[in-house]
Motif scaffolding. Structure first.
Motif, PDB file in Angstrom:
ATOM      1  N   LYS A  33       0.831  -1.201   0.000  1.00  0.00           N
ATOM      2  CA  LYS A  33       0.000   0.000   0.000  1.00  0.00           C
ATOM      3  C   LYS A  33       0.866   1.251   0.000  1.00  0.00           C
ATOM      4  CE  LYS A  33      -3.926   2.024   2.501  1.00  0.00           C
ATOM      5  NZ  LYS A  33      -4.778   1.917   3.708  1.00  0.00           N
ATOM      6  N   PHE A  34       1.948   1.218   0.786  1.00  0.00           N
ATOM      7  CA  PHE A  34       2.843   2.370   0.862  1.00  0.00           C
ATOM      8  C   PHE A  34       3.497   2.640  -0.491  1.00  0.00           C
ATOM      9  CE2 PHE A  34       7.351   3.672   1.465  1.00  0.00           C
ATOM     10  CZ  PHE A  34       7.109   5.007   1.769  1.00  0.00           C
ATOM     11  N   PHE A  35       4.020   1.590  -1.139  1.00  0.00           N
ATOM     12  CA  PHE A  35       4.673   1.767  -2.432  1.00  0.00           C
ATOM     13  C   PHE A  35       3.685   2.201  -3.504  1.00  0.00           C
ATOM     14  CE2 PHE A  35       8.086  -0.871  -0.566  1.00  0.00           C
ATOM     15  CZ  PHE A  35       9.166  -0.062  -0.904  1.00  0.00           C
ATOM     16  N   LEU A  36       2.412   1.809  -3.334  1.00  0.00           N
ATOM     17  CA  LEU A  36       1.377   2.270  -4.255  1.00  0.00           C
ATOM     18  C   LEU A  36       1.162   3.770  -4.099  1.00  0.00           C
ATOM     19  CD1 LEU A  36      -0.883   1.658  -6.307  1.00  0.00           C
ATOM     20  CD2 LEU A  36      -2.407   1.226  -4.348  1.00  0.00           C
ATOM     21  N   TYR A  37       1.084   4.236  -2.831  1.00  0.00           N
ATOM     22  CA  TYR A  37       0.916   5.660  -2.567  1.00  0.00           C
ATOM     23  C   TYR A  37       2.144   6.457  -3.011  1.00  0.00           C
ATOM     24  CZ  TYR A  37      -3.366   5.217   0.224  1.00  0.00           C
ATOM     25  OH  TYR A  37      -4.654   5.005   0.636  1.00  0.00           O
ATOM     26  N   LEU A  38       3.319   5.824  -2.901  1.00  0.00           N
ATOM     27  CA  LEU A  38       4.574   6.515  -3.205  1.00  0.00           C
ATOM     28  C   LEU A  38       4.669   6.902  -4.681  1.00  0.00           C
ATOM     29  CD1 LEU A  38       7.059   7.384  -1.615  1.00  0.00           C
ATOM     30  CD2 LEU A  38       8.175   5.258  -2.294  1.00  0.00           C
ATOM     31  N   GLN A  39       3.850   6.310  -5.514  1.00  0.00           N
ATOM     32  CA  GLN A  39       3.855   6.639  -6.935  1.00  0.00           C
ATOM     33  C   GLN A  39       3.219   8.000  -7.203  1.00  0.00           C
ATOM     34  OE1 GLN A  39       1.944   3.435  -9.034  1.00  0.00           O
ATOM     35  NE2 GLN A  39       3.286   1.861  -8.172  1.00  0.00           N
ATOM     36  N   TYR A  40       2.425   8.485  -6.253  1.00  0.00           N
ATOM     37  CA  TYR A  40       1.746   9.768  -6.447  1.00  0.00           C
ATOM     38  C   TYR A  40       2.669  10.929  -6.094  1.00  0.00           C
ATOM     39  CZ  TYR A  40      -2.479   6.911  -6.684  1.00  0.00           C
ATOM     40  OH  TYR A  40      -3.413   5.980  -7.029  1.00  0.00           O
ATOM     41  N   PRO A  41       2.694  11.985  -6.910  1.00  0.00           N
ATOM     42  CA  PRO A  41       3.573  13.135  -6.658  1.00  0.00           C
ATOM     43  C   PRO A  41       3.304  13.816  -5.319  1.00  0.00           C
ATOM     44  CG  PRO A  41       2.755  13.183  -8.911  1.00  0.00           C
ATOM     45  CD  PRO A  41       2.012  12.095  -8.209  1.00  0.00           C
ATOM     46  N   PHE A  42       2.036  13.903  -4.881  1.00  0.00           N
ATOM     47  CA  PHE A  42       1.733  14.621  -3.650  1.00  0.00           C
ATOM     48  C   PHE A  42       2.346  13.925  -2.426  1.00  0.00           C
ATOM     49  CE2 PHE A  42      -1.789  11.599  -3.774  1.00  0.00           C
ATOM     50  CZ  PHE A  42      -1.978  11.259  -2.438  1.00  0.00           C
ATOM     51  N   VAL A  43       2.452  12.594  -2.478  1.00  0.00           N
ATOM     52  CA  VAL A  43       3.101  11.856  -1.392  1.00  0.00           C
ATOM     53  C   VAL A  43       4.605  12.098  -1.422  1.00  0.00           C
ATOM     54  CG1 VAL A  43       3.559   9.572  -0.416  1.00  0.00           C
ATOM     55  CG2 VAL A  43       1.301  10.088  -1.361  1.00  0.00           C
ATOM     56  N   GLN A  44       5.183  12.103  -2.615  1.00  0.00           N
ATOM     57  CA  GLN A  44       6.612  12.372  -2.751  1.00  0.00           C
ATOM     58  C   GLN A  44       6.947  13.769  -2.248  1.00  0.00           C
ATOM     59  OE1 GLN A  44       7.475  11.736  -6.910  1.00  0.00           O
ATOM     60  NE2 GLN A  44       6.670   9.640  -6.894  1.00  0.00           N
ATOM     61  N   TYR A  45       6.122  14.749  -2.617  1.00  0.00           N
ATOM     62  CA  TYR A  45       6.349  16.125  -2.169  1.00  0.00           C
ATOM     63  C   TYR A  45       6.272  16.224  -0.646  1.00  0.00           C
ATOM     64  CZ  TYR A  45       5.665  17.606  -7.047  1.00  0.00           C
ATOM     65  OH  TYR A  45       5.777  17.778  -8.402  1.00  0.00           O
ATOM     66  N   ALA A  46       5.281  15.547  -0.056  1.00  0.00           N
ATOM     67  CA  ALA A  46       5.100  15.604   1.395  1.00  0.00           C
ATOM     68  C   ALA A  46       6.316  15.023   2.121  1.00  0.00           C
ATOM     69  CB  ALA A  46       3.836  14.836   1.791  1.00  0.00           C
ATOM     70  N   LEU A  47       6.824  13.910   1.621  1.00  0.00           N
ATOM     71  CA  LEU A  47       7.993  13.280   2.253  1.00  0.00           C
ATOM     72  C   LEU A  47       9.242  14.158   2.111  1.00  0.00           C
ATOM     73  CD1 LEU A  47       7.455   9.574   1.136  1.00  0.00           C
ATOM     74  CD2 LEU A  47       7.276  10.477   3.454  1.00  0.00           C
ATOM     75  N   ILE A  48       9.438  14.749   0.936  1.00  0.00           N
ATOM     76  CA  ILE A  48      10.604  15.607   0.712  1.00  0.00           C
ATOM     77  C   ILE A  48      10.569  16.811   1.639  1.00  0.00           C
ATOM     78  CG2 ILE A  48      11.733  17.155  -0.942  1.00  0.00           C
ATOM     79  CD1 ILE A  48      10.839  15.196  -3.161  1.00  0.00           C
ATOM     80  N   VAL A  49       9.431  17.513   1.665  1.00  0.00           N
ATOM     81  CA  VAL A  49       9.299  18.718   2.492  1.00  0.00           C
ATOM     82  C   VAL A  49       9.386  18.365   3.975  1.00  0.00           C
ATOM     83  CG1 VAL A  49       7.706  20.555   3.189  1.00  0.00           C
ATOM     84  CG2 VAL A  49       7.995  20.007   0.768  1.00  0.00           C
ATOM     85  N   GLY A  50       8.730  17.279   4.372  1.00  0.00           N
ATOM     86  CA  GLY A  50       8.753  16.875   5.776  1.00  0.00           C
ATOM     87  C   GLY A  50      10.158  16.570   6.260  1.00  0.00           C
ATOM     88  N   VAL A  51      10.927  15.840   5.461  1.00  0.00           N
ATOM     89  CA  VAL A  51      12.300  15.490   5.830  1.00  0.00           C
ATOM     90  C   VAL A  51      13.183  16.738   5.887  1.00  0.00           C
ATOM     91  CG1 VAL A  51      14.390  14.352   4.961  1.00  0.00           C
ATOM     92  CG2 VAL A  51      12.226  13.103   5.029  1.00  0.00           C
ATOM     93  N   LEU A  52      13.029  17.638   4.925  1.00  0.00           N
ATOM     94  CA  LEU A  52      13.837  18.862   4.896  1.00  0.00           C
ATOM     95  C   LEU A  52      13.561  19.748   6.107  1.00  0.00           C
ATOM     96  CD1 LEU A  52      13.667  19.850   1.112  1.00  0.00           C
ATOM     97  CD2 LEU A  52      15.631  18.963   2.357  1.00  0.00           C
ATOM     98  N   ILE A  53      12.279  19.910   6.439  1.00  0.00           N
ATOM     99  CA  ILE A  53      11.915  20.753   7.587  1.00  0.00           C
ATOM    100  C   ILE A  53      12.413  20.131   8.886  1.00  0.00           C
ATOM    101  CG2 ILE A  53       9.977  21.627   8.941  1.00  0.00           C
ATOM    102  CD1 ILE A  53       8.445  21.963   6.314  1.00  0.00           C
ATOM    103  N   ALA A  54      12.273  18.823   9.000  1.00  0.00           N
ATOM    104  CA  ALA A  54      12.755  18.135  10.208  1.00  0.00           C
ATOM    105  C   ALA A  54      14.265  18.293  10.362  1.00  0.00           C
ATOM    106  CB  ALA A  54      12.382  16.660  10.137  1.00  0.00           C
ATOM    107  N   LEU A  55      15.000  18.187   9.257  1.00  0.00           N
ATOM    108  CA  LEU A  55      16.454  18.343   9.288  1.00  0.00           C
ATOM    109  C   LEU A  55      16.845  19.745   9.741  1.00  0.00           C
ATOM    110  CD1 LEU A  55      19.336  17.400   8.624  1.00  0.00           C
ATOM    111  CD2 LEU A  55      18.939  18.136   6.252  1.00  0.00           C
ATOM    112  N   CYS A  56      16.223  20.755   9.155  1.00  0.00           N
ATOM    113  CA  CYS A  56      16.546  22.142   9.505  1.00  0.00           C
ATOM    114  C   CYS A  56      16.206  22.450  10.958  1.00  0.00           C
ATOM    115  CB  CYS A  56      15.794  23.103   8.584  1.00  0.00           C
ATOM    116  SG  CYS A  56      16.304  23.028   6.856  1.00  0.00           S
TER     117      CYS A  56
END
Length: 280
Positions: free
Chosen positions: A4-27
């Motif tokens: 289910k996760f890999f299915l969701y990962l194909q959608y751009p909005f999920v990819q964007y959320a993970l990228i932004v979330g990781v960047l904000i957490a790092l900063c």
């Protein structure tokens, strides 16, 4: 679950959320250690309330790009907090409380007087505790977040030694010729940028968790500044990633889920620190 996760990962909005979330957490984690050690950990909460007030003003004025108002106001407030925190008449914690409560009350008052939505309570709750906006990010917003995140990380790396110096002993740093006020100002500006970025992720009331939890968790395991900072960044990124994934799969609020992961990581680090200490 994995399929289910890999299915969701194909959608751009999920990819964007993970990228932004990781960047904000790092900063957030990079400067969290400095703020905790300087007894200014609650500044994230204060500035998030200021950002809430600025967001309300932008909404009332019908400004299309809210960042044009929110970012300058939050940066200015960070500078004012720094200056007032150095004033003997108004200590740092009192200054944060003063600006924080005033901005929050002012923002909520404006939302009631000039309501632009039929669901006022829903809008307020989403702003304070985070909303699904992290899952509706556009490519332009992701680019802005990426650029600002790179600026924050590079600033921390380039001025690491100076930040280290003002964190532990401002008097000694000043004696060695370091412009302490300038670097304190730099820290205040960077943390203001992080707060503005994080509002869409966890909401204004939960931002402090991104700043405080990873730093405190890392301090349970390590003692040196560099080790704590690296561990804090790793923990923050992992918790943000897992929190967003769990939120998407389980349908829970994104911000609250990430903070819950940070809380669990803190408890595990406390146990790990006790075990390691007992072993030694």
């Amino acid at each position: 679950m994995v399929e289910k996760f890999f299915l969701y990962l194909q959608y751009p909005f999920v990819q964007y959320a993970l990228i932004v979330g990781v960047l904000i957490a790092l900063c957030s984690s990079l400067l969290g250690v400095t703020l905790v050690l300087k007894r200014f950990s609650y500044i994230g909460d204060g500035l998030s309330h200021v950002a809430f007030g600025a967001m309300t003003v932008a909404a009332v004025c019908k400004v299309t790009n809210e960042m044009l108002i929110i970012l300058p106001v939050t940066v200015l407030s960070a500078v004012l907090l720094l200056r007032s925190g150095q004033n003997a008449k108004i200590k740092g914690d009192a200054a944060i409380a003063l600006i924080s409560v005033s901005a929050l009350a002012f923002g909520y008052l404006l939302m009631n007087l000039f309501s632009t939505s039929s669901n006022l309570s829903g809008d307020v709750c989403s702003t304070l505790f985070g909303s699904t906006s992290i899952l509706t990010l556009t490519e332009k917003e992701v680019r802005i977040c990426l650029i600002l995140s790179v600026v924050v990380v590079l600033t921390f790396i380039l001025f690491y030694n100076k930040i280290f110096a003002i964190t532990f002993d401002e008097t000694f740093a000043k004696a060695t010729g370091t412009n302490v006020n300038a670097y304190n100002l730099l820290v205040a500006i960077v943390i203001a940028v992080i707060i503005v970025l994080a509002m869409n992720l966890v909401g204004s009331l939960l931002i402090s968790a991104l700043v405080i939890f990873p730093a405190l968790s890392a301090m349970r395991l390590f003692r040196s500044f560099r080790a704590v900072t690296v561990c804090s960044a790793v923990l923050s990124v992992i918790c943000a990633f897992v929190g967003i994934v769990v939120s998407i799969l389980a349908g829970t609020p994104v911000g609250s889920t990430i903070v819950a992961m940070d809380g669990m990581a803190f408890l595990l680090c406390c146990v790990g620190g006790k075990v390691a200490g007992g072993g030694r």
